[in-house]
Design a protein around this motif. Structure first.
Motif, PDB file in Angstrom:
ATOM      1  N   TRP A 216       3.005  12.465   5.603  1.00  9.12           N
ATOM      2  CA  TRP A 216       2.632  11.057   5.632  1.00  9.12           C
ATOM      3  C   TRP A 216       2.940  10.400   4.296  1.00  9.12           C
ATOM      4  CZ3 TRP A 216       0.829   8.806  10.071  1.00  9.12           C
ATOM      5  CH2 TRP A 216       0.398   9.673  11.095  1.00  9.12           C
ATOM      6  N   LEU A 217       3.501   9.186   4.362  1.00 10.12           N
ATOM      7  CA  LEU A 217       3.747   8.357   3.185  1.00 10.12           C
ATOM      8  C   LEU A 217       2.994   7.042   3.378  1.00 10.12           C
ATOM      9  CD1 LEU A 217       5.221   7.651   0.540  1.00 10.12           C
ATOM     10  CD2 LEU A 217       7.157   6.857   1.935  1.00 10.12           C
ATOM     11  N   ILE A 218       2.140   6.705   2.427  1.00 17.60           N
ATOM     12  CA  ILE A 218       1.297   5.516   2.508  1.00 17.60           C
ATOM     13  C   ILE A 218       1.772   4.523   1.456  1.00 17.60           C
ATOM     14  CG2 ILE A 218      -1.059   4.662   2.228  1.00 17.60           C
ATOM     15  CD1 ILE A 218      -1.933   7.509   3.220  1.00 17.60           C
ATOM     16  N   LEU A 219       2.133   3.319   1.913  1.00 10.94           N
ATOM     17  CA  LEU A 219       2.759   2.314   1.053  1.00 10.94           C
ATOM     18  C   LEU A 219       2.024   0.976   1.144  1.00 10.94           C
ATOM     19  CD1 LEU A 219       6.496   3.015   2.010  1.00 10.94           C
ATOM     20  CD2 LEU A 219       5.323   3.777  -0.067  1.00 10.94           C
ATOM     21  N   ASN A 220       2.207   0.171   0.121  1.00  8.45           N
ATOM     22  CA  ASN A 220       1.568  -1.133   0.008  1.00  8.45           C
ATOM     23  C   ASN A 220       2.457  -2.213   0.625  1.00  8.45           C
ATOM     24  OD1 ASN A 220       0.308  -3.502  -0.780  1.00  8.45           O
ATOM     25  ND2 ASN A 220      -0.012  -2.867  -2.900  1.00  8.45           N
ATOM     26  N   TRP A 221       2.011  -2.791   1.745  1.00 13.53           N
ATOM     27  CA  TRP A 221       2.787  -3.818   2.438  1.00 13.53           C
ATOM     28  C   TRP A 221       2.939  -5.079   1.591  1.00 13.53           C
ATOM     29  CZ3 TRP A 221       5.887  -3.940   6.504  1.00 13.53           C
ATOM     30  CH2 TRP A 221       6.201  -5.166   7.080  1.00 13.53           C
ATOM     31  N   ASP A 222       2.037  -5.297   0.632  1.00 15.13           N
ATOM     32  CA  ASP A 222       2.045  -6.500  -0.188  1.00 15.13           C
ATOM     33  C   ASP A 222       2.942  -6.359  -1.421  1.00 15.13           C
ATOM     34  OD1 ASP A 222       0.113  -7.352   1.626  1.00 15.13           O
ATOM     35  OD2 ASP A 222      -1.541  -6.697   0.345  1.00 15.13           O
ATOM     36  N   ASP A 223       3.585  -5.230  -1.577  1.00 11.88           N
ATOM     37  CA  ASP A 223       4.427  -4.952  -2.744  1.00 11.88           C
ATOM     38  C   ASP A 223       5.855  -4.701  -2.254  1.00 11.88           C
ATOM     39  OD1 ASP A 223       5.835  -3.188  -4.739  1.00 11.88           O
ATOM     40  OD2 ASP A 223       3.969  -3.452  -5.846  1.00 11.88           O
ATOM     41  N   GLU A 224       6.758  -5.601  -2.583  1.00 10.33           N
ATOM     42  CA  GLU A 224       8.103  -5.516  -2.005  1.00 10.33           C
ATOM     43  C   GLU A 224       8.854  -4.255  -2.430  1.00 10.33           C
ATOM     44  OE1 GLU A 224      10.699  -8.258  -5.130  1.00 10.33           O
ATOM     45  OE2 GLU A 224       9.928  -9.167  -3.291  1.00 10.33           O
ATOM     46  N   GLU A 225       8.575  -3.748  -3.611  1.00 12.05           N
ATOM     47  CA  GLU A 225       9.276  -2.534  -4.047  1.00 12.05           C
ATOM     48  C   GLU A 225       8.831  -1.325  -3.223  1.00 12.05           C
ATOM     49  OE1 GLU A 225      11.739  -2.614  -5.866  1.00 12.05           O
ATOM     50  OE2 GLU A 225      11.566  -4.334  -7.206  1.00 12.05           O
TER      51      GLU A 225
END
Length: 454
Positions: A216-225
């Motif tokens: 699983w990879l968890i990413l921030n939708w509010d951060d374009e990078e």
């Protein structure tokens, strides 16, 4: 892994280097420990213990790999990539690993790894609490606390390793494979070490480079990078968002943290019930919730841990209130983005203490936030003139120079009025005056306590 008679050079005699040298020596490797510091500047007891285990010390100078012909180099996070032994290792195609790469290769425990520019320690400690409250046998370390290698081999497949990992550690990984990887955010930082933003992002992206379809990879939708990284992943991706309501993922709706992985939206906890304040800490809570969820922790357990988790030292840490002024220690705010998040966490009048050693950051966004939020700015350290020039460029004038850190705290106290906050959030590293941000924060707290006794 058989280390007997393997030649290994460990560069950097800080916590991770000492732990790696000890681990390898105990397993029969021929180990050299190298540091530019002299013996008198390093922990005497640890060095003596390593020598008793056969480790050879090369101190006060760079080690020459050509004379030793090692099969592996282990590098501490604080060692610059352009250090001569590392350049020599690349030229001779000698593998260079970080301590977490070594530890990850010998552990059987699944790894939950947290990286990002800001919020790593808070999220890591929050995950530690969630898992331990849920009766997981959990080791926590990496870039904080205990070096991973000191416990990695003891952990079983039923245990869990929760790691904070920095860009410096990730840059020298090859097979590092967390079951759950979190990237909280990406903003320019450590450009003095990674040369440019692209190099910094590339280092962060190594956290998921070896993940598979079972991870699983968890990413921030509010951060374009971080959103852009999803296209490169070969694993299950989940997003979290503080701003948007997601079709799938973890988000805030009507003041609640919500989990929506299947069709049903599950309320976890109200944001106002969190003990950690500020929008950035809502993001940290969302990321931790996502990681705990995919690891099988029940929603009720996650909620209980979120409600009772206390702020981590040096991260918007309340010190005390004196004469109606609150003193807040955010010494871990070592870059402009972190300091901006700290300023956004408060609505009161703010007297800000900033400055230290610049990491090649762009201070312009920080300057605009200072103009918006700060009633008085106290500058200290090497970067003070640089920050001063930028804040004046945006039209901010209430700047006060301090001759020392002690003077900075006293000046801030004099400028603050009842109902204000004195906030230490330097936007810079600490190395011009202190050994690390922790010492800087500890000194700030002690100075504030002394003020209150006067």
């Amino acid at each position: 892994m058989n280390w007997r008679q393997k030649k290994v050079v460990v560069i950097g005699a800080a916590r991770s280097g000492l732990a790696a040298a000890k681990y390898l020596a105990e397993r029969g490797a021929e180990v050299w420990l190298n540091d530019l510091k002299e013996r008198s500047e390093l922990p005497a007891e640890a060095l003596t213990e390593l020598e008793e285990r056969g480790v050879r010390l090369v101190l006060g100078q760079h080690v020459r790999l050509a004379t030793l012909l090692p099969q592996l180099v282990i590098v501490s996070p604080g060692v610059p990539f352009e250090a001569p032994p590392l350049v020599e290792a690349r030229e001779k195609q000698i593998p260079v690993w970080s301590e977490i790469e070594l530890a990850a290769r010998v552990t059987r425990a699944p790894i939950v790894a947290v990286t990002g520019t800001n919020g790593k320690t808070t999220t890591t400690c929050l995950l530690e609490k969630i898992f331990r409250d849920a009766d997981y046998h959990t080791f926590t370390g990496g870039n904080i606390g205990t070096p991973f290698i000191s416990k990695a081999e003891e952990l079983t497949a039923q245990d869990l390793a929760v790691l904070e990992v920095s860009s410096f550690q990730l840059a020298t990984t090859e097979e590092f494979h967390p079951h759950v990887a979190i990237i909280l955010n990406i903003t320019p930082d450590h450009l003095d070490r990674h040369y440019n933003l692209e190099g910094y992002i590339a280092a962060k992206a190594k956290i998921f480079a070896k993940q598979t379809a079972e991870d699983w990879l968890i990413l921030n939708w509010d951060d374009e990078e971080t959103v852009a990284m999803a296209a490169r992943a070969r694993t299950n991706v989940l997003f979290f968002s503080r701003i948007h309501i997601l079709d799938k993922g973890f988000y805030v709706d009507d003041g609640w943290i919500i989990a929506k992985v299947e069709d049903q939206a599950v309320p976890i906890v109200r944001v106002e019930d969190l003990q950690i304040k500020g929008g950035h800490n809502v993001e940290n809570a969302l990321a931790a919730t996502a990681a705990a969820w995919v690891m099988g922790v029940a929603a009720s357990n996650i909620a209980d841990s979120l409600r009772t988790f206390q702020p981590v030292a040096h991260r918007l840490e309340p010190v005390l209130t004196y004469r109606g002024v609150r003193y807040i220690n955010d010494s871990k705010g070592t870059n402009p983005d972190a300091a901006i998040k700290a300023l956004d966490a408060f609505s009161e009048g703010i007297v800000l203490i900033a400055g230290g050693k610049s990491k090649g950051s762009d201070f312009l966004p920080f300057a605009w936030k200072i103009k918006e939020k700060v009633k008085a700015l106290v500058l200290v350290g090497e970067a003070a003139p640089e920050i001063d020039a930028v804040v004046r460029k945006v039209g901010y004038q209430n700047v006060h120079y301090a001759e020392s850190f002690v003077d900075a705290v006293h000046r801030a106290s004099e400028l603050a009025e009842k109902g204000d906050i004195v906030l230490l959030s330097p936007a810079c590293a600490s190395f011009d005056m202190f050994t690390d941000y922790e010492q800087r924060g500890d000194v700030f707290k002690e100075l504030v306590r002394q003020l209150a006794k006067c």
